[in-house]
Structure formats: structure tokens, C-alpha cells
Design a protein around this motif. Structure first.
Motif, PDB file in Angstrom:
ATOM      1  N   ASN A  48       0.811  -1.229   0.000  1.00 25.88           N
ATOM      2  CA  ASN A  48       0.000   0.000   0.000  1.00 25.88           C
ATOM      3  C   ASN A  48       0.840   1.273   0.000  1.00 25.88           C
ATOM      4  OD1 ASN A  48       0.761  -0.610   2.695  1.00 25.88           O
ATOM      5  ND2 ASN A  48      -0.950   0.549   3.541  1.00 25.88           N
ATOM      6  N   LYS A  49       1.979   1.249   0.699  1.00 24.32           N
ATOM      7  CA  LYS A  49       2.714   2.506   0.883  1.00 24.32           C
ATOM      8  C   LYS A  49       3.299   3.040  -0.419  1.00 24.32           C
ATOM      9  CE  LYS A  49       1.675   2.871   5.118  1.00 24.32           C
ATOM     10  NZ  LYS A  49       1.026   3.967   5.822  1.00 24.32           N
ATOM     11  N   ASN A  77       6.979  -1.749   6.854  1.00 26.74           N
ATOM     12  CA  ASN A  77       6.846  -1.840   5.396  1.00 26.74           C
ATOM     13  C   ASN A  77       7.091  -0.485   4.752  1.00 26.74           C
ATOM     14  OD1 ASN A  77       5.884  -4.656   5.117  1.00 26.74           O
ATOM     15  ND2 ASN A  77       4.190  -3.909   6.368  1.00 26.74           N
ATOM     16  N   VAL A 186      -8.010  -2.514   5.661  1.00 26.66           N
ATOM     17  CA  VAL A 186      -7.363  -2.381   6.978  1.00 26.66           C
ATOM     18  C   VAL A 186      -7.306  -0.916   7.417  1.00 26.66           C
ATOM     19  CG1 VAL A 186      -5.048  -2.196   5.941  1.00 26.66           C
ATOM     20  CG2 VAL A 186      -5.274  -3.076   8.249  1.00 26.66           C
ATOM     21  N   ALA A 188      -4.846   1.122  10.239  1.00 26.03           N
ATOM     22  CA  ALA A 188      -3.876   1.193  11.350  1.00 26.03           C
ATOM     23  C   ALA A 188      -3.745   2.670  11.707  1.00 26.03           C
ATOM     24  CB  ALA A 188      -2.560   0.558  10.952  1.00 26.03           C
ATOM     25  N   MET A 189      -2.826   3.393  11.056  1.00 29.26           N
ATOM     26  CA  MET A 189      -2.749   4.854  11.258  1.00 29.26           C
ATOM     27  C   MET A 189      -3.840   5.560  10.448  1.00 29.26           C
ATOM     28  SD  MET A 189      -0.326   5.247  13.379  1.00 29.26           S
ATOM     29  CE  MET A 189       0.195   6.956  13.307  1.00 29.26           C
ATOM     30  N   GLY A 190      -4.512   4.810   9.580  1.00 29.00           N
ATOM     31  CA  GLY A 190      -5.742   5.299   8.952  1.00 29.00           C
ATOM     32  C   GLY A 190      -5.589   6.045   7.640  1.00 29.00           C
ATOM     33  N   GLY A 191      -4.369   6.299   7.175  1.00 30.59           N
ATOM     34  CA  GLY A 191      -4.212   7.053   5.924  1.00 30.59           C
ATOM     35  C   GLY A 191      -4.733   6.279   4.720  1.00 30.59           C
ATOM     36  N   THR A 192      -4.470   4.993   4.708  1.00 30.79           N
ATOM     37  CA  THR A 192      -4.890   4.149   3.593  1.00 30.79           C
ATOM     38  C   THR A 192      -6.423   4.117   3.516  1.00 30.79           C
ATOM     39  OG1 THR A 192      -2.893   2.863   3.916  1.00 30.79           O
ATOM     40  CG2 THR A 192      -4.666   1.780   2.705  1.00 30.79           C
ATOM     41  N   TYR A 285      -1.249  -6.784   9.575  1.00 28.29           N
ATOM     42  CA  TYR A 285      -2.295  -6.022   8.883  1.00 28.29           C
ATOM     43  C   TYR A 285      -3.322  -6.912   8.164  1.00 28.29           C
ATOM     44  CZ  TYR A 285       1.113  -2.323   9.618  1.00 28.29           C
ATOM     45  OH  TYR A 285       1.992  -1.449  10.189  1.00 28.29           O
ATOM     46  N   THR A 313      -3.079  -5.281   1.301  1.00 24.85           N
ATOM     47  CA  THR A 313      -2.181  -4.123   1.314  1.00 24.85           C
ATOM     48  C   THR A 313      -0.698  -4.512   1.339  1.00 24.85           C
ATOM     49  OG1 THR A 313      -2.609  -4.043   3.682  1.00 24.85           O
ATOM     50  CG2 THR A 313      -3.790  -2.448   2.311  1.00 24.85           C
ATOM     51  N   GLY A 314      -0.405  -5.805   1.277  1.00 27.87           N
ATOM     52  CA  GLY A 314       0.999  -6.222   1.212  1.00 27.87           C
ATOM     53  C   GLY A 314       1.569  -6.559   2.573  1.00 27.87           C
ATOM     54  N   GLY A 315       2.865  -6.354   2.733  1.00 33.61           N
ATOM     55  CA  GLY A 315       3.498  -6.639   4.023  1.00 33.61           C
ATOM     56  C   GLY A 315       4.107  -8.029   4.115  1.00 33.61           C
TER      57      GLY A 315
HETATM   58  C1  LIG Z   1       1.162  -3.823   4.693  1.00 32.33           C
HETATM   59  C2  LIG Z   1       0.414  -2.736   5.346  1.00 32.33           C
HETATM   60  N1  LIG Z   1      -0.925  -2.768   5.346  1.00 32.33           N
HETATM   61  C3  LIG Z   1      -1.657  -1.805   5.945  1.00 32.33           C
HETATM   62  C4  LIG Z   1      -1.065  -0.749   6.603  1.00 32.33           C
HETATM   63  C5  LIG Z   1      -1.944   0.242   7.284  1.00 32.33           C
HETATM   64  O1  LIG Z   1      -1.951   1.455   6.662  1.00 32.33           O
HETATM   65  P1  LIG Z   1      -2.398   2.764   7.471  1.00 32.33           P
HETATM   66  O2  LIG Z   1      -1.367   2.982   8.532  1.00 32.33           O
HETATM   67  O3  LIG Z   1      -2.421   3.803   6.433  1.00 32.33           O
HETATM   68  O4  LIG Z   1      -3.732   2.490   8.097  1.00 32.33           O
HETATM   69  C6  LIG Z   1       0.328  -0.654   6.636  1.00 32.33           C
HETATM   70  C7  LIG Z   1       0.974   0.454   7.347  1.00 32.33           C
HETATM   71  O5  LIG Z   1       2.126   0.577   7.468  1.00 32.33           O
HETATM   72  C8  LIG Z   1       1.086  -1.665   5.988  1.00 32.33           C
HETATM   73  O6  LIG Z   1       2.430  -1.633   5.996  1.00 32.33           O
END
Ligand SMILES: Cc1ncc(COP(=O)(O)O)c(C=O)c1O
Length: 329
Positions: A48-49, A77, A186, A188-192, A285, A313-315
Motif C-alpha cells: 500500500n505505501k 513496510n 485495513v 492502522a494509522m488510517g491514511g490508507t 495487517y 495491502t501487502g506486508g
Molecule cells: C502492509 C500494510 N498494510 C496496511 C497498513 C496500514 O496502513 P495505514 O497505517 O495507512 O492504516 C500498513 C501500514 O504501514 C502496511 O504496511
């Protein structure tokens, strides 16, 4: 058109594939489960990043930056993909980690190292202190004649990557004759998620978005999404065609004991998706997100008659640092 005011570097491999999951769908009792493969990109093992970094590094290049700084734990990531993008663009990359240096590099930190990033270990400090240290490093580099750019310093700008992802998915679903009604993503920090929600609202709410929180309790992730959503609106100078509360539902019940702490269901979901579809998740994630989607079907919140897409979103590289969870007994 929507993004033409914003400088952008091509990093992600777009559009990412939209794939049907018939065998996992059979496990989940839902014949129309799809996955959008944001893990499937050519640069630095994808994720995602890269969508965020297209805009952040577009701004960095426009400002004439020569050093890119990113912060995160060694498992990050975002650090790995910043290292990959910096390598591709020929920029120096410095990573600030709020941990001690490990004796043995593996997973994301190993890949960041291989791609030429310089890692600085700040010890076990909190994220605010890490941010102060990043700003101090920026000042030091400026005094030495450099022009540094700090990744993540403009959150709404990075979110544009996922505004675009919502538009992209909508087009793909139309082209593949999929009447897409639910998307699971997903948070987490919510930007996605915020970017994706804003894109969905711009489209006028063609599908409902379920955000699976993997870091914060419900009220906190909601307020982060709200702030980002409003900031994206100001950045784009546009009023979307639907409100955040119409487009989104947040689910924090899959978080378990906390961020990066796997639940038994999430651990099993890594195995299930690998063994039914040959697609790999990880345990920070994506496994909680895919499990959340399956449980929302089981609870009747997502109807098996309504096509549903989960965003991968990968990882993946983090899985190698989680190997102890998957050793044969
Ligand atoms: C693989 C993966 N998925 C999801 C997220 C979550 O993204 P966000 O922090 O924008 O919510 C991250 C954040 O680093 C990530 O690395």
C-alpha cells in the motif's frame, strides 16, 4: 485530472489485479469474494505505501530533495518501500528506528539494508520522541547543505494514493461486470482507509467500506479517519458526494490483544488463504482484515449475495520475521 495539481512519481504497478477467490470464498460461505492485490507490484516487493509514496516523493523531487528520511520499527513496510523508491530514484535514504539494533537482520529491515538505506537505531523510545529526533536530523542535514524530505509529514497528500485506489477498483469492477457492494480494508494509522473512503464518497458510495482496525479502538480510529477525510477534502478543494458516516463502518473487534499481536483466527487465516488460493498474508495487517471479512459474512453483516472485495495491502516480507507462529508441530 483530479490529481494533476500534485506532482507524482510512478512507483506502483497500477492497476493492481482484482482477482476472484472461489476456494477461499467456499470456506467463507460466500461465492463472490474478490481480492485487490496491492501486494502485487514490481518495486521493492510492493504494498500500500507505494501508492502514498508516489505523491510524497513527487513533492520531494519538486522541492529538490536529496535525502529521504522515514521512521518506523525495523519491521516497517513503509521504511522498506521508502528504501526501494529512494534506490530507484537515486536518492539517499535514512531510516530512523525506535529500537535497538538487532544482531541478525531479517524481514523488512534486511530488505531495506539490501536496497541501500542507512538505518539509525534510537533505542526504545516512543513515536513522539522519534519524531523530535527526525526533525533534529532534518535540521542537522540542512546545516550541512542537504535538502531532506521527511516521509509522512504531509498525511493528506499521501492519502491521495488511496483516493485513486477507490476510483481504480470501481472502474475494474465495472469492466469485469462485478456488482461490487462491499469493500473490506485495513485501518492502522488510517491514511490508507481514509483515502479509500474519500474516493468512495467522491464516487457517491457505490459500495460500502468496512474498515478493520488493527491498531486502535473504535473511537480513536474513527476520529483519525474523520480528520484525514476532512483534510483530504481541503487538499482537493472538493466536497464529496457522500458523508464519511454513510460510506464507512469501523470494526475494532478483530484487533485482539493489540497491534501486531496475532489472534488464533488471524493465524489460521494466513494458513487458509495460502492453502486455498496460494496467496500470502502476514500477521500485523492483512490476516486480521481477511478474517474480519469472513466473520462479517458469518454474522450476516455482509450478505453472500453481495460481491465483496478485500484489499490486500501487502506486508509479505514481515511473514519471515513471524516464522515461529508457523513451524510444523
Ligand atoms: C502492509 C500494510 N498494510 C496496511 C497498513 C496500514 O496502513 P495505514 O497505517 O495507512 O492504516 C500498513 C501500514 O504501514 C502496511 O504496511
Amino acid at each position: 485530472m483530479l490529481f494533476s495539481r500534485f506532482p507524482r512519481v510512478q512507483l506502483a504497478t497500477l492497476p493492481t489485479p482484482l482477482q476472484h477467490l472461489p476456494r477461499y470464498g467456499a470456506l467463507a460461505n460466500h461465492p463472490e469474494v474478490y481480492i485487490k492485490r496491492d501486494d502485487f507490484m514490481a518495486l521493492g516487493m510492493g504494498g500500500n505505501k507505494l501508492r502514498h509514496l508516489e505523491f510524497w516523493l513527487g513533492a520531494a523531487l519538486q522541492q529538490g530533495a536529496d535525502v529521504i528520511i522515514a521512521c518506523g520499527r525495523p519491521e516497517s513496510n513503509q521504511c522498506r518501500l521508502t528504501a526501494a523508491a529512494a534506490a530507484k530514484l537515486g536518492l539517499k535514504c535514512i531510516l530512523l528506528h525506535n529500537t535497538e539494533k538487532a544482531d541478525f537482520l531479517q524481514g523488512n529491515i534486511l530488505l531495506s539494508y539490501l536496497m541501500g538505506a542507512q538505518s539509525m537505531y534510537l533505542g526504545e523510545i516512543d513515536e513522539d520522541t522519534r519524531q523530535e529526533q527526525a526533525l533534529a536530523l532534518m535540521e542537522k542535514l540542512k546545516s550541512a547543505g542537504h535538502n531532506p524530505y521527511l516521509i509522512g509529514s504531509d498525511v493528506p497528500l499521501g492519502c491521495l494514493g488511496y483516493v485513486n485506489a477507490a476510483l481504480e477498483l470501481h472502474q475494474q469492477a465495472l469492466a469485469q461486470n462485478i456488482d461490487l457492494r462491499h469493500v473490506v480494508i485495513v485501518g492502522a494509522m488510517g491514511g490508507t482507509a481514509a483515502g479509500f473512503l474519500y474516493g468512495t464518497a467522491l464516487l457517491g458510495h457505490p459500495f460500502h467500506v468496512h474498515v478493520i482496525s488493527v491498531e486502535y479502538p473504535k473511537e480513536k480510529i474513527w476520529s483519525i479517519l474523520e480528520r484525514n477525510f476532512n483534510n483530504i477534502s481541503s487538499l482537493l478543494e472538493l466536497t464529496p458526494n457522500a458523508k464519511l458516516a454513510e460510506v464507512a463502518t469501523v470494526h475494532a473487534e478483530y484487533l485482539g490483544p493489540g497491534y501486531a499481536q496475532p489472534t488464533p483466527e488471524a493465524i489460521q487465516t494466513v494458513r487458509d488463504l495460502a492453502q486455498t488460493e496460494g496467496i500470502l498474508l502476514e500477521n500485523v495487517y492483512t490476516s486480521k482484515t481477511v478474517w474480519g471479512m469472513r466473520d462479517l459474512v458469518a454474522r450476516g453483516i455482509i450478505s453472500p449475495q453481495e460481491a465483496t472485495c478485500v484489499i490486500h495491502t501487502g506486508g509479505g516480507p514481515a511473514l519471515f520475521a513471524q516464522a515461529e507462529l508457523y513451524q510444523p508441530r
